[in-house]
Design an enzyme around this catalytic site. Structure first.
Site, PDB file in Angstrom:
ATOM      1  N   ARG A  94       0.733  -0.778  -0.052  1.00 15.60           N
ATOM      2  CA  ARG A  94       0.359  -0.101  -0.376  1.00 15.60           C
ATOM      3  C   ARG A  94       0.825   1.531  -0.069  1.00 15.60           C
ATOM      4  O   ARG A  94       0.839   2.508  -0.561  1.00 15.60           O
ATOM      5  CB  ARG A  94      -0.972  -0.265   1.433  1.00 15.60           C
ATOM      6  N   THR A 129     -15.935  -4.831  11.129  1.00 13.57           N
ATOM      7  CA  THR A 129     -16.773  -5.183  13.207  1.00 13.57           C
ATOM      8  C   THR A 129     -16.360  -6.481  13.193  1.00 13.57           C
ATOM      9  O   THR A 129     -15.779  -7.182  12.334  1.00 13.57           O
ATOM     10  CB  THR A 129     -18.375  -5.563  11.846  1.00 13.57           C
ATOM     11  N   PHE A 179     -15.764  12.962   7.734  1.00 13.82           N
ATOM     12  CA  PHE A 179     -17.574  13.040   7.509  1.00 13.82           C
ATOM     13  C   PHE A 179     -17.294  13.152   5.697  1.00 13.82           C
ATOM     14  O   PHE A 179     -17.885  12.296   4.977  1.00 13.82           O
ATOM     15  CB  PHE A 179     -17.878  14.085   7.779  1.00 13.82           C
ATOM     16  N   LEU A 198     -20.895   7.935  14.464  1.00 17.53           N
ATOM     17  CA  LEU A 198     -23.003   7.541  14.410  1.00 17.53           C
ATOM     18  C   LEU A 198     -23.641   7.703  14.121  1.00 17.53           C
ATOM     19  O   LEU A 198     -24.493   7.197  13.173  1.00 17.53           O
ATOM     20  CB  LEU A 198     -22.011   6.108  15.647  1.00 17.53           C
ATOM     21  N   CYS A 255     -18.327   2.046   6.161  1.00 17.89           N
ATOM     22  CA  CYS A 255     -19.199   2.663   7.717  1.00 17.89           C
ATOM     23  C   CYS A 255     -21.001   2.744   7.271  1.00 17.89           C
ATOM     24  O   CYS A 255     -20.625   2.446   8.950  1.00 17.89           O
ATOM     25  CB  CYS A 255     -19.489   4.085   7.116  1.00 17.89           C
ATOM     26  N   PHE A 256     -21.881   2.391   6.632  1.00 16.39           N
ATOM     27  CA  PHE A 256     -23.052   3.054   7.124  1.00 16.39           C
ATOM     28  C   PHE A 256     -23.136   1.309   7.879  1.00 16.39           C
ATOM     29  O   PHE A 256     -24.324   1.628   8.905  1.00 16.39           O
ATOM     30  CB  PHE A 256     -23.939   2.553   5.848  1.00 16.39           C
ATOM     31  N   LYS A 298     -21.345  -0.934   9.298  1.00 14.68           N
ATOM     32  CA  LYS A 298     -20.727  -1.263  10.591  1.00 14.68           C
ATOM     33  C   LYS A 298     -21.236  -0.506  11.844  1.00 14.68           C
ATOM     34  O   LYS A 298     -21.125  -0.881  12.641  1.00 14.68           O
ATOM     35  CB  LYS A 298     -19.747  -0.843   9.724  1.00 14.68           C
ATOM     36  N   ARG A 328     -16.510  -2.486  -0.186  1.00 15.88           N
ATOM     37  CA  ARG A 328     -16.731  -3.122   0.524  1.00 15.88           C
ATOM     38  C   ARG A 328     -17.674  -2.452   1.455  1.00 15.88           C
ATOM     39  O   ARG A 328     -18.643  -1.518   0.919  1.00 15.88           O
ATOM     40  CB  ARG A 328     -16.087  -2.546   2.144  1.00 15.88           C
ATOM     41  N   ARG A 337     -30.240   0.656  -9.852  1.00 15.43           N
ATOM     42  CA  ARG A 337     -30.073   1.814  -9.088  1.00 15.43           C
ATOM     43  C   ARG A 337     -30.641   2.652  -9.877  1.00 15.43           C
ATOM     44  O   ARG A 337     -31.421   4.329 -10.149  1.00 15.43           O
ATOM     45  CB  ARG A 337     -28.777   2.254 -10.626  1.00 15.43           C
TER      46      ARG A 337
HETATM   47  C1  UDX Z   1     -20.782   7.799   4.081  1.00 20.75           C
HETATM   48  C2  UDX Z   1     -20.916   9.070   4.310  1.00 20.75           C
HETATM   49  O1  UDX Z   1     -21.674   9.149   3.875  1.00 20.75           O
HETATM   50  C3  UDX Z   1     -20.023   9.980   4.870  1.00 20.75           C
HETATM   51  O2  UDX Z   1     -19.993  11.080   5.862  1.00 20.75           O
HETATM   52  C4  UDX Z   1     -18.907   8.951   5.655  1.00 20.75           C
HETATM   53  O3  UDX Z   1     -18.089   9.713   6.452  1.00 20.75           O
HETATM   54  C5  UDX Z   1     -18.127   8.014   5.717  1.00 20.75           C
HETATM   55  O4  UDX Z   1     -20.199   6.747   5.282  1.00 20.75           O
HETATM   56  P1  UDX Z   1     -19.553   6.774   1.938  1.00 20.75           P
HETATM   57  O5  UDX Z   1     -20.072   4.935   2.482  1.00 20.75           O
HETATM   58  O6  UDX Z   1     -18.333   6.683   1.640  1.00 20.75           O
HETATM   59  O7  UDX Z   1     -19.992   7.756   2.455  1.00 20.75           O
HETATM   60  O8  UDX Z   1     -20.976   6.937   0.772  1.00 20.75           O
HETATM   61  P2  UDX Z   1     -22.154   7.221   0.259  1.00 20.75           P
HETATM   62  O9  UDX Z   1     -22.344   8.157  -0.908  1.00 20.75           O
HETATM   63  O10 UDX Z   1     -22.897   8.067   1.882  1.00 20.75           O
HETATM   64  O11 UDX Z   1     -23.301   6.525  -0.205  1.00 20.75           O
HETATM   65  C6  UDX Z   1     -23.062   4.950   0.519  1.00 20.75           C
HETATM   66  C7  UDX Z   1     -24.102   4.101   0.176  1.00 20.75           C
HETATM   67  O12 UDX Z   1     -24.997   4.290   0.218  1.00 20.75           O
HETATM   68  C8  UDX Z   1     -23.307   3.856  -1.307  1.00 20.75           C
HETATM   69  O13 UDX Z   1     -23.603   2.297  -1.646  1.00 20.75           O
HETATM   70  C9  UDX Z   1     -24.978   4.263  -2.245  1.00 20.75           C
HETATM   71  O14 UDX Z   1     -24.989   4.011  -3.448  1.00 20.75           O
HETATM   72  C10 UDX Z   1     -25.886   4.212  -1.251  1.00 20.75           C
HETATM   73  N1  UDX Z   1     -26.924   5.098  -1.542  1.00 20.75           N
HETATM   74  C11 UDX Z   1     -26.011   6.537  -1.230  1.00 20.75           C
HETATM   75  C12 UDX Z   1     -28.314   4.823  -2.179  1.00 20.75           C
HETATM   76  O15 UDX Z   1     -28.208   4.277  -2.811  1.00 20.75           O
HETATM   77  N2  UDX Z   1     -29.207   6.357  -1.954  1.00 20.75           N
HETATM   78  C13 UDX Z   1     -28.506   7.578  -2.141  1.00 20.75           C
HETATM   79  O16 UDX Z   1     -29.350   7.999  -2.168  1.00 20.75           O
HETATM   80  C14 UDX Z   1     -27.666   8.071  -1.634  1.00 20.75           C
HETATM   81  P1  ADP Z   2     -10.165   2.852   6.328  1.00 19.98           P
HETATM   82  O1  ADP Z   2     -11.088   2.858   5.102  1.00 19.98           O
HETATM   83  O2  ADP Z   2     -10.944   3.736   7.695  1.00 19.98           O
HETATM   84  O3  ADP Z   2      -9.364   3.916   5.639  1.00 19.98           O
HETATM   85  P2  ADP Z   2      -8.777   0.864   5.757  1.00 19.98           P
HETATM   86  O4  ADP Z   2      -8.911  -0.142   5.940  1.00 19.98           O
HETATM   87  O5  ADP Z   2      -8.423   1.237   3.839  1.00 19.98           O
HETATM   88  O6  ADP Z   2      -9.769   1.704   6.231  1.00 19.98           O
HETATM   89  O7  ADP Z   2      -7.264   1.246   6.187  1.00 19.98           O
HETATM   90  C1  ADP Z   2      -7.275   1.046   7.533  1.00 19.98           C
HETATM   91  C2  ADP Z   2      -5.108   1.048   7.167  1.00 19.98           C
HETATM   92  O8  ADP Z   2      -4.741   1.110   8.800  1.00 19.98           O
HETATM   93  C3  ADP Z   2      -4.505   0.165   6.799  1.00 19.98           C
HETATM   94  O9  ADP Z   2      -3.792  -0.586   5.245  1.00 19.98           O
HETATM   95  C4  ADP Z   2      -3.888  -0.969   7.729  1.00 19.98           C
HETATM   96  O10 ADP Z   2      -2.818  -1.284   7.001  1.00 19.98           O
HETATM   97  C5  ADP Z   2      -3.793  -0.130   8.826  1.00 19.98           C
HETATM   98  N1  ADP Z   2      -2.830  -0.266   9.856  1.00 19.98           N
HETATM   99  C6  ADP Z   2      -3.216  -1.085  10.896  1.00 19.98           C
HETATM  100  N2  ADP Z   2      -2.945  -1.392  11.660  1.00 19.98           N
HETATM  101  C7  ADP Z   2      -2.110  -0.615  11.835  1.00 19.98           C
HETATM  102  C8  ADP Z   2      -0.865   0.299  12.819  1.00 19.98           C
HETATM  103  N3  ADP Z   2      -0.681   0.043  14.168  1.00 19.98           N
HETATM  104  N4  ADP Z   2      -0.070   0.864  12.126  1.00 19.98           N
HETATM  105  C9  ADP Z   2      -0.341   1.672  10.987  1.00 19.98           C
HETATM  106  N5  ADP Z   2      -1.158   0.816   9.839  1.00 19.98           N
HETATM  107  C10 ADP Z   2      -1.847   0.486  10.217  1.00 19.98           C
END
Ligand code: UDX
Ligand code: ADP
Length: 462
Positions: A40, A92, A161, A220, A275-276, A278, A345, A440
């Site tokens: 990475r 999770t 966010f 959250l 995120c959602f 989880k 994811r 969609r």
């Molecule tokens: C989300 C939050 O928006 C963000 O603020 C937080 O920091 C991380 O989680 P993200 O998951 O990157 O961001 O994308 P987001 O645009 O929120 O979409 C999440 C999921 O909801 C996607 O699968 C998207 O396709 C779906 N979605 C979104 C819908 O199905 N309908 C909508 O109207 C909006």
């Molecule tokens: P996010 O979407 O929250 O950024 P990711 O899984 O994409 O989550 O990234 C988390 C990263 O943190 C991974 O690349 C993982 O290897 C790294 N990581 C986990 N533990 C440590 C640590 N102790 N020090 C540095 N990096 C770490």
């Protein structure tokens, strides 16, 4: 306290882009992004960044080598930093107490232990990862127990966010920055030191400060509210299909009410992303832990509805294709959890494809950004034999090749390019009747009908 050097643990979807923006906006601050994952880090040091985000490459290139560095040499980076962002993953838990709901905090804990081991002087530790409420106190306890009294530190919560696909715009011009800290003098000084960094490009009135727990909980709750809107509109999509209403028209009509607003009302095959789900499960676990089962059940339903939406999409495909998809080729358009990202994811495509494989469908998958290895890894499941994946999954880099001799196509991600495909050509390539399942509601419905497709659109029906 003026920050001169920043270190970030975790070079993922959050840590990488966020640090790149800080470095680009603050040329006088040295920003070092660390990860244990050598591959990475190597990718961050090339032009093939490990994260696909429109505009990110330009931001990285502005600062890389000047004041933005990517390294696996974590200890010296921590030692040199005034401020340390913790941006490691918090998946999770899949085992033991709280399995399937609670966050797995082992990466946070090991990061805290490493910071304690390496630190001298005063450090500000900032939680960036989404974490359960009260994690700051766990970090504090670990560090206090493992450092000498000459080492002082403050723990802040600064949830991110940004949404994937729009990360650069979200970082450049966020709705708000949230910083939670202690109300002691040194806590307030730490909050101010971090606020001063963001204030270089974000108006002060958008920088909100709260106590630690409010900040942790707000992340959250923000995600739970956003996901709740999607599950709400998705529940109505089923009713629209049953009644002949059009979910986009309903969303437009209700979204004009300024109290409701137009965003996050797009019906879909289901929400995905790291995120959602989880964060809601985390909230549910928190409510259960604090003896609030009614509140837990209320939020749990947002995830249950999302799972149901994915299942009913597949059931509709199977029912429409004369109750069997065994051996039938189904072209899958889109595997990422949303457009403009290579992230898969919790993508709804994973459950949809796995369910179709269990029905012995033959899948021909096309996504403009997701690579073959990720798709294979995502589809592997203890309940699906590897041999079935090997024989029944094809991955294509050309959408038309995926569509050749397909009985149906299912659009699962809202990539813009899908709207402009040559549907005449696709119709010619497919078996007849040529079925389309638009998860969609993005494909040109009138054109599809005119060409003779049997089209099913989420929230609109046939
Ligand atoms: C989300 C939050 O928006 C963000 O603020 C937080 O920091 C991380 O989680 P993200 O998951 O990157 O961001 O994308 P987001 O645009 O929120 O979409 C999440 C999921 O909801 C996607 O699968 C998207 O396709 C779906 N979605 C979104 C819908 O199905 N309908 C909508 O109207 C909006
Ligand atoms: P996010 O979407 O929250 O950024 P990711 O899984 O994409 O989550 O990234 C988390 C990263 O943190 C991974 O690349 C993982 O290897 C790294 N990581 C986990 N533990 C440590 C640590 N102790 N020090 C540095 N990096 C770490």
């Amino acid at each position: 306290m003026k920050i001169k050097s920043i270190c970030c643990l975790g070079a993922g979807y959050v840590g990488g882009p966020t640090m790149a923006m800080i470095a680009a906006k603050c040329p006088d601050i040295q920003v070092t992004v660390c990860d244990m994952n050598q591959e990475r880090i190597d990718a961050w040091n090339t032009n093939e960044l490990p994260v696909y985000e429109p505009g990110l490459h330009e931001v990285v290139v502005t600062a890389r080598g000047r004041n933005l560095h990517f390294t696996t040499d974590i200890r010296p980076a921590i030692a040199a930093a005034d401020l340390i962002f913790v941006s490691v993953g918090t998946p999770t838990k899949t085992y033991g107490i709280g399995a399937g709901r609670a966050a797995d905090l082992r990466y946070i804990e090991s990061a805290a232990r490493l910071i304690a081991e390496v630190s001298h002087g005063h450090k500000i530790i900032v939680e960036k990862s989404t974490i359960p409420v009260k994690t700051a106190s766990a970090i504090r306890t670990i560090i206090t127990a493992n450092t000498t009294s000459e080492c002082t530190f403050e723990v802040l919560s600064n949830p991110e966010f940004l949404a994937e696909g729009t990360a650069v715009a979200d970082l450049e011009n966020p709705d708000r920055i949230l910083i939670g800290g202690e109300t002691t003098d040194s806590g307030k000084a730490a909050v101010e030191a971090l606020a001063a960094i963001y204030a270089r490009w974000i108006p002060r009135e958008r920088i909100i400060t709260t106590n630690l727990w409010s900040s942790e909980l707000s992340k959250l709750v923000a995600n739970a509210f956003l996901a709740q809107r999607i599950s709400s509109i998705n529940s109505i999509s089923a009713l629209c299909e049953a009644t002949g209403a059009d979910v986009d028209e309903v969303a437009r009509a209700i979204g004009h009410d300024s109290r409701i607003g137009p965003k996050f009302l797009k019906a879909s095959v289901g929400f995905g992303g790291s995120c959602f789900q989880k964060d809601i499960l985390n909230l549910v676990y928190l409510c259960e832990s604090f003896g609030l089962p009614e509140v837990a059940t209320y939020w749990r339903q947002v995830v249950d509805l999302n799972n149901w939406q994915k299942s009913r999409f597949v059931e509709n495909i199977v029912r429409t294709l004369f109750n069997t998809v065994n051996g039938k080729r189904i072209a899958i358009l889109g595997f990422a959890f949303k457009k403009d990202t290579n992230d898969t994811r919790e993508s709804p495509a994973i459950q949809v494809c796995r369910d179709l494989l269990r029905e012995h469908a033959h899948l021909a998958i096309y996504d403009p950004r997701v690579d073959r290895a990720s798709i294979h890894q995502d589809l592997s499941d203890a309940k699906i034999p590897a041999s079935l994946i090997a024989s029944n999954v094809e991955i294509h880099t050309d959408p038309y090749a995926a569509m050749k001799d397909a009985h149906a196509l299912a659009a699962l991600t809202e990539w813009d390019e899908f709207r402009d495909l040559d549907f005449k050509r696709i119709h010619d390539l497919m078996f007849k009747p040529a079925f389309v399942f638009d998860g969609r509601a993005i494909l040109p419905t009138a054109k599809l009908k005119k060409l003779g497709f049997e089209a099913f659109i989420i929230g609109k029906g046939r």
